[in-house]
Design a protein around this motif. Structure first.
Motif: not given
Ligand code: ADP
Ligand code: MG
Length: 348
Positions: A179, A247, A293-294
């Motif tokens: 990630a 993501s 973003s994850t």
């Protein structure tokens, strides 16, 4: 200013979540390179100043990225695999400097978002079958197995550092930097190009990218694609050095017992996070944008709190039910391409 919508959509259809657009009035064509790394296509586009041939730096960059790809791979033999084996055994591992920096930073980013980005859940990610190149159909893991991993309470807080050595207090910690490592590598790539005199470049790893400087004759233009893969939601014109990272739960997923399950897991439940279809973050630092973003994808409706925790002011989320949500700063800078018919809100 931007290319016509029709032309853009043609460009976007061929690429991934974010697409670096071609140029309208190119002074001289950008230099391009492409490699398959980090499970995706990595595209470099740069402007060669007069008398500067990018061939040697592109060769150097390819070699460096290839090495990182091997060193940081979550399930193939390499340095991260060696580190994970040491962690299971409670042993100290002498980490090479870039891996050490990556792991230290991952620990602190995880702490900033209350563990929604949790790089220690490699065991869980493997259990759901995402430690493979092919996403084969199969069955949901047993609830007992998920429960056991949750009870093991894996977080990167268990890692302790002493000089260049790392060890874990918790033998269930297995690092998966999927990630985050791509963003980290993008930052390193841009810095390398910059240090070799190439100040105008885009390095794009399957839609996650860092742009710097300008394209030929105008700024770089980036398109953010709809998570369904159909159409483009918005365009961004980058200024200076900026990372644009998305993501999404739409590209890597498995069909388990007849239903789609995506590769971003909620470390609180042990199950795939489903409320967010895609989360796009813009900031100066691609590693931060990648982790954020994850975490935003995992957070669901609470995502603005995560953005604040990371000091991110530009983010855009497409919810699983198709709503598009923006922070104010993001909304103000994007050029909407295909937002009219959608439920758009500025919520942070
Ligand atoms: P993408 O690869 O689409 O850019 P991400 O940056 O969100 O997406 O990375 C997803 C990958 O990160 C997964 O394939 C898995 O290896 C790992 N991962 C999944 N869930 C988490 C999580 N909650 N925290 C940290 N890493 C995760
Ligand atoms: Mg990420």
């Amino acid at each position: 200013m931007f290319m016509s919508r029709r032309r853009f959509l043609t460009a976007a259809a061929a690429g991934s979540a974010l697409v670096v657009l071609g140029t309208q009035q190119a002074t001289s064509p950008p230099r391009r390179a492409r490699w398959f790394l980090f499970g995706t296509l990595v595209d470099v586009e740069l402007i060669e100043p007069a008398g500067h041939d990018a061939t040697p730096v592109l060769a150097l960059l390819a070699e460096r990225l290839q090495r990182l790809h091997v060193d940081w791979h979550a399930w193939k033999p390499g340095r991260l695999g060696d580190l994970n084996r040491a962690l299971v055994g409670g042993l100290s591992y002498v980490a090479e400097p870039s891996l050490l920096a990556l792991v230290r930073d991952a620990q602190s980013l995880s702490q900033r978002c209350g563990g929604l980005f949790n790089p220690a859940i490699g065991g869980l990610i493997g259990l759901w079958g995402f430690h493979r190149d092919e996403m084969l159909a199969g069955s949901i893991p047993s609830r007992d197995a998920i429960e056991r991993l949750l009870e093991a309470d894996v977080t990167p807080d268990a890692l302790t550092f002493n000089g260049d050595t790392v060890r874990s207090q918790n033998p269930a910690v297995q690092l998966d930097l999927g990630a985050y490592a791509k963003g980290y590598a993008l930052d390193l790539a841009q810095t390398l190009l910059h240090d070799h005199g190439f100040a105008d470049a885009v390095v794009n790893a399957g839609g996650d990218l860092v742009a710097s400087g300008r394209g030929p004759g105008r700024p770089w233009h980036i398109g953010i694609r709809h998570p369904s893969g159909r159409g483009t939601l918005a365009l961004i014109e980058t200024a200076g050095r900026e990372a644009v990272v998305t993501s999404g739960n739409y590209e890597r997923y498995r069909v388990l017992d007849g239903r789609r399950y995506a590769h971003i897991l909620d470390p609180r439940t042990g199950w795939p996070a489903e409320a967010v279809a895609s989360a796009t973050v813009v900031c100066a630092d691609a590693a931060l944008a990648d982790a954020a973003s994850t975490a935003i994808s995992v957070a669901g409706e609470q995502w603005p709190d995560v953005a604040v925790a990371f000091g991110i002011d530009q983010a855009m989320v497409v919810t699983a039910d198709g709503r598009v949500q923006f922070t104010r700063a993001m909304y103000e800078r994007v050029d909407p391409v295909n937002l009219r018919a959608r439920a758009v809100s500025v919520i942070a």
